[in-house]
Design an enzyme around this catalytic site. Structure first.
Site, short mmCIF file in Angstrom:
data_model
loop_
_atom_site.label_atom_id
_atom_site.label_comp_id
_atom_site.label_asym_id
_atom_site.label_seq_id
_atom_site.Cartn_x
_atom_site.Cartn_y
_atom_site.Cartn_z
CB SER A 136 46.86 1.65 -13.92
OG SER A 136 47.95 2.37 -14.45
N GLY A 166 48.20 3.94 -26.32
CA GLY A 166 48.77 4.75 -27.39
C GLY A 166 49.35 6.06 -26.91
CG ASP A 193 8.23 8.74 7.00
OD1 ASP A 193 7.96 7.59 6.60
OD2 ASP A 193 7.74 9.77 6.49
CB THR A 194 12.65 4.62 5.96
OG1 THR A 194 11.76 3.51 6.02
CG2 THR A 194 13.33 4.79 7.29
CB VAL A 222 6.32 4.31 -3.43
CG1 VAL A 222 5.75 3.60 -4.64
CG2 VAL A 222 6.16 5.80 -3.56
CG ASP A 223 2.01 6.07 -4.03
OD1 ASP A 223 2.33 7.17 -3.54
OD2 ASP A 223 2.07 5.83 -5.25
CG ASP A 224 2.43 0.53 0.76
OD1 ASP A 224 1.67 0.46 -0.22
OD2 ASP A 224 3.35 -0.27 0.97
N GLY A 225 1.27 4.91 2.28
CA GLY A 225 0.70 5.85 3.25
C GLY A 225 1.48 5.97 4.54
CB ILE A 267 -8.44 -1.66 6.12
CG1 ILE A 267 -9.17 -3.01 6.21
CG2 ILE A 267 -8.99 -0.71 7.15
CD1 ILE A 267 -8.39 -4.19 5.72
#
EC number: 2.7.7.4
Lengths: 308, 634
Positions: free
Chosen positions: B547, B476, B116-117, B39-42, B173
């Site tokens: 069950s 019960g 875009d994931t 996240v936030d890597d752009g 960078i």
């Protein structure tokens, strides 16, 4: 398009690959659902969808009906085209108009585009889908059209109220579509998801697919409203005092209800000219649709409510 | 109009320019890639930048972008590029990407489909989704942060899904003063990590998506970088894998039968080439036939290659339906009901060995069970460890058994016939995605022995109809009490019955099982099998088990097969059961001395369509037993 590619094994070109993918999706719908229906909006994307459906099932006829939600405000040329297609290609055509809206004379002038669309399109569509008990509705939406569409699955699940839950979509891997539904739920299916507007036009060009003449530039009577050119298609269009339609050389990039569909000034009278013009143009296609700019995130909101 | 269009097309073909241009358009190659990273890597900013720099942002979009970019982090152009791709309102508000978004752009050389994931851990499933249809991945790293857990996790998923080409994009960078040393350190570290992931190509590019460095043009601010900028690299990178060279796989999707004279099999060639005159085999039945026609609306073909959607007509009537795979003899797929696979779990509720799911592979959908969880892979270290369940976003190596054999290939040989999804049988959600390692042949050697004395004979001897009566309900609620009355009455009438009681079975057969969800599922599976054997021997079997899960009650019904199965829901409210508390268990559970107690800290999923509902709080157990007896014996 689908050519016999001769003796050399080859990779399919971009358009061949898109065509095959769409055909596979359409066949999956026919094989997996009890009562599918195909939305037929009469526009260029619908024309491509219809063409693909004919290819998918050839030599069989299209094994599901086509549904047109008629707001009564469509361009007259669209209706004529629709009826001619149904006759020529022998598909089952179902049309539906919201009877409540018809009774109350709901129209885009007196009730505003948002309310009108809600009643005559969104509610009408829900009525038609409920009445037909359709479990899958095929639409021509593309992911490049609009931001919220860019995130929708090809097989997009709807709950029993026809609503889309964008945060809870089923993961869609490879070509393995999860087509399973619980009672009352339905699926919207978008075989053109990965097509762009340019793909649609080049495909129409190379396949010779018939489209409504309104896409081609011609002299048409228009008035200018808030910077948008509206064609006066019939006498129901209210004109302001002193306002008179003038003939302009215009065409439409997208078709819908004539009072809500903006024309563009253009000289592009052939497919090739349209494609050239598009390549040079700098506006996106839905700009001509008034409903999207009503409010931010408006398409997403409409989709959550069941709009296509 | 049809006529007009055709005339138009004719006019244009005279115009060489447009004809050539269109030819180029239709002949372009296609690259599907995805962007992933933490996240936030752009990522969204990078895609927006690619669209902007390849001049694909249209005037109206640009105007609305500039408008929306006020008060946001913007580059020199005054635009927040991530707004272009972050489509959903919630995302725009939170400033994050939460789902896969698809973008389309094209240059003169190539068309691109971009997935875009998301970088958030809980949405890893969406990344796997994007990866499943991608040829290449852009893996983003923030130059300031270097490799993160998510970078490793995503790389592992890329390798698992079989994405072969990676571009490591060291972004931001500019924020480390365009440092060569930082870039080279990150690149070296990543190459070391990725060495065992089986990628075919790995390139690294230092960029600033915000400022446009090394996106389209080589950046003057990084003269030390000798490689290509990102977009030129994407335009030329060779990712092609000729699926036509692989063995023929033609999954039949739809039987095309317009009239009695035509019977065709419609599908998309998954791999290989099929020609008119070829002898093809049905993978399941091994029955051969010869292809007489390859039908399309554009006319018959002589051959069809991987990726083409066609309809095959065969020379003889053999049994073929949706789900069958047509293939050539000598290169057939595996056909088995057991295989080993790697599974990515995508659901909040964990994967349970023993539970029945639906498995979809190609056009085949069958019930399937995870029979073993061999180990779980730590996606950060790639170390393997033992596990009993698989949680959301975890990856495990599993063995899977399907109810009937399916045709498949190992995923590494064929992505389209080796990948599967698992679907929940009640909610119908897609729960996980798997890639098959190899088939297990054990089950094929195990066949059923048939004997002359069968259930019918044994039932006649006892003059009764064998059946399974499955009581479900809270502890019960009165299940065992009612079952006890029924058994007494059946015995008195000369019938042969037997009670399988939850507590009793747990003292013997199931004493190795605890009360976790996984163990509860196995508990039910064993009892269902025992009940089936007993009913097969001619008995009326009364099963009295809490069950609690719908899925396992369904499984019990399926295990019973053609044996008459009656689900009886003893519907007694929790307050009543807790007040009765015959064994003092509720008190202990409330005091925290028993964990995972149904109704207290473990769920009871009430049946939606039980065959019989008995209201345990409103009637005397004897009356309820009488009511049920009438239904049983009639």
């Amino acid at each position: 398009m689908g050519q016999d590619i001769g003796q050399t094994p080859t990779q399919l070109s971009h358009l061949h690959a898109l065509e095959s993918e769409s055909i596979e999706i359409l066949r999956e719908v026919a094989a997996s659902f009890d009562r599918p229906v195909m939305m037929y909006s009469i526009g260029k994307d619908s024309s491509v969808l219809l063409h693909l459906a004919r290819k998918a099932f050839f030599p069989s006829r299209i094994p599901f009906p086509l549904l047109h939600v008629n707001t009564t405000w469509k361009f007259r040329e669209m209706i004529a085209f629709r009826d001619r297609m149904a006759q020529e290609y022998e598909f089952d055509l179902i049309t539906h108009t919201n009877p409540d809206g018809l009774r109350d004379n709901i129209n885009p002038f007196d009730h505003g585009s948002s309310r009108y669309t809600d009643i005559m399109k969104t509610a009408a569509l829900r009525q038609a889908l409920d009445a037909g008990k359709y479990d899958a509705a095929i639409g021509g939406a593309r992911r490049d059209e609009e931001k919220s569409r860019a995130k929708e699955r090809i097989f997009s699940h709807r709950n029993a109220q026809h609503a889309w839950d964008p945060k809870n979509q089923r993961p869609e891997l490879w070509r393995l579509f999860n087509t399973r539904l619980n009672p009352g739920e339905s699926m919207r299916v978008f075989p053109l998801s990965n097509w762009t507007e340019l793909d649609i036009w080049t495909y129409i060009y190379s396949e010779g697919i018939p489209i409504v003449p309104l896409y081609f530039a011609r002299h048409r009577p228009v008035v200018e409203r808030q910077g948008t050119l509206i064609m006066v298609d019939d006498e129901r269009m209210p004109l302001a005092p002193g306002e008179a339609p003038r003939e302009e050389m215009v065409r439409f990039r997208t078709l819908g209800c004539y009072p809500l569909t903006g024309a563009i000034r253009s000289d592009a009278a052939t497919l090739a000219e349209i494609i050239m013009e598009m390549q040079a143009s700098r506006t996106s296609e839905r700009q001509g649709r008034l409903i999207d700019s009503d409010q931010a995130g408006s398409m997403e909101k409409k989709k959550q409510e069941g709009y296509f | 109009m049809l006529k007009a269009t055709q005339e138009t097309a004719l006019d244009v073909s005279a115009d060489t320019d447009i004809a050539l241009w269109l030819e180029q358009q239709t002949g372009k190659s296609l690259l599907r890639f995805l962007t992933c990273g933490s996240v936030d890597d752009g990522k969204s900013t990078l895609i927006g930048r690619l669209l902007y720099d390849s001049q694909l942002i249209l005037d109206d979009q640009l105007a609305s972008l500039k408008n929306e970019s006020r008060n946001r982090h913007v580059g020199e152009e005054g635009i927040d590029f991530s707004l272009l791709v972050d489509g959903l309102t919630a995302e725009r508000e939170q400033g994050i990407t939460i789902d896969v978004a698809y973008r389309f752009f094209s240059t003169d050389k190539r068309k691109f489909i971009v997935a875009d994931t998301p970088g958030h851990e809980q949405y890893t499933r969406n990344m796997a989704t994007g990866a499943s249809n991608a040829d290449l991945a852009l893996l983003l790293v923030d130059a300031r942060k270097g490799l993160l857990t998510q970078t490793r996790r995503h790389s592992f998923i890329l390798s698992l899904i079989g994405v072969k080409h990676i571009v490591l994009v060291v972004n931001k960078i500019d924020l480390v003063d365009y440092s060569q040393e930082v870039f080279e350190r990150i690149e070296a570290e990543y190459r070391a990590f990725a060495a065992e992931l089986g990628f075919k190509s790995l390139a690294a590019v230092p960029v600033s998506a915000l400022r446009g460095d090394n996106i389209v043009q080589r950046s003057e601010r990084m003269p030390w970088y000798g490689g290509e900028p990102l977009l030129p690299y994407l335009e030329t990178v060779e990712v092609g894998e000729d699926r036509a060279q692989r063995p023929l796989r033609f999954p039949v999707q739809w039987v095309n039968r317009p009239n009695l004279d035509f019977r065709g099999f419609s599908g998309t060639v998954a791999s290989g080439v099929v020609k008119v005159g070829d002898e093809v085999l049905v993978a399941a039945s091994r029955k051969p036939a010869v292809v007489t026609r390859i039908v399309t609306m554009d006319g018959d073909f002589e051959r069809a290659v991987a990726g083409q959607a066609v309809t095959l007509v065969l020379d003889r009537e053999i049994d073929i339906s949706r789900g069958d795979v047509l293939t050539h003899s000598g290169a057939t797929p595996e056909y088995s009901n057991q295989f080993q696979a790697r599974l990515i779990w995508m659901n909040d509720e964990p994967a349970y060995p023993g539970r029945s799911y639906l498995l979809k592979i190609g056009s085949q959908t069958v019930p399937a069970t995870i029979t073993g969880l061999k180990h779980r892979t730590n996606v950060n270290t790639l170390e393997k460890s033992a596990a009993r369940t698989l949680e959301l976003n975890e990856v495990g190596t599993v063995t899977v058994a399907t109810d009937k054999p399916v045709a498949f290939d190992p995923y590494k040989d064929n992505g389209l016939t080796g990948g599967f999804i698992l679907i929940d049988r009640i909610s119908n959600r897609t729960l996980g995605a798997g890639t098959i390692d190899y088939g297990l042949r054990r089950a094929q050697n195990l066949t059923y022995q048939s004997f002359d004395v069968n259930r019918e004979v044994r039932a006649q001897m006892k003059a009764q109809t064998p059946r399974i009566v499955w009581f479900t309900g809270l502890s019960g609620s009165g299940k065992s009490t009612i079952a006890n009355f029924i058994e007494k009455r059946l015995t008195a009438e000369g019938k042969h019955a037997y009670i399988l009681d939850g507590d009793n079975v747990r003292h013997g057969l199931n004493k190795d099982l605890g009360f976790t969800d996984t163990d509860r599922i196995e508990n039910i599976r064993r009892v269902a099998e025992v009940a089936r054997l007993m009913a097969d021997s001619g008995l009326i079997v009364l099963v009295s088990f809490i069950s609690p899960f719908r899925n396992e009650r369904r499984m019990a019904r399926e295990i019973a097969g053609d044996i008459d199965f009656l689900e009886v829901y003893v519907d007694t409210p929790l307050e009543v059961c807790e007040a009765r508390d015959p064994k003092g268990l509720y008190a202990k559970a409330r005091a925290g001395q028993i964990k995972n107690f149904t109704g207290i800290d473990s769920a009871f999923e009430a049946p939606e369509r039980a065959d019989i509902v008995l209201h345990g709080a409103e009637h005397d157990p004897v009356d309820l037993a009488d009511e049920l007896y009438v239904r049983l014996i009639g």
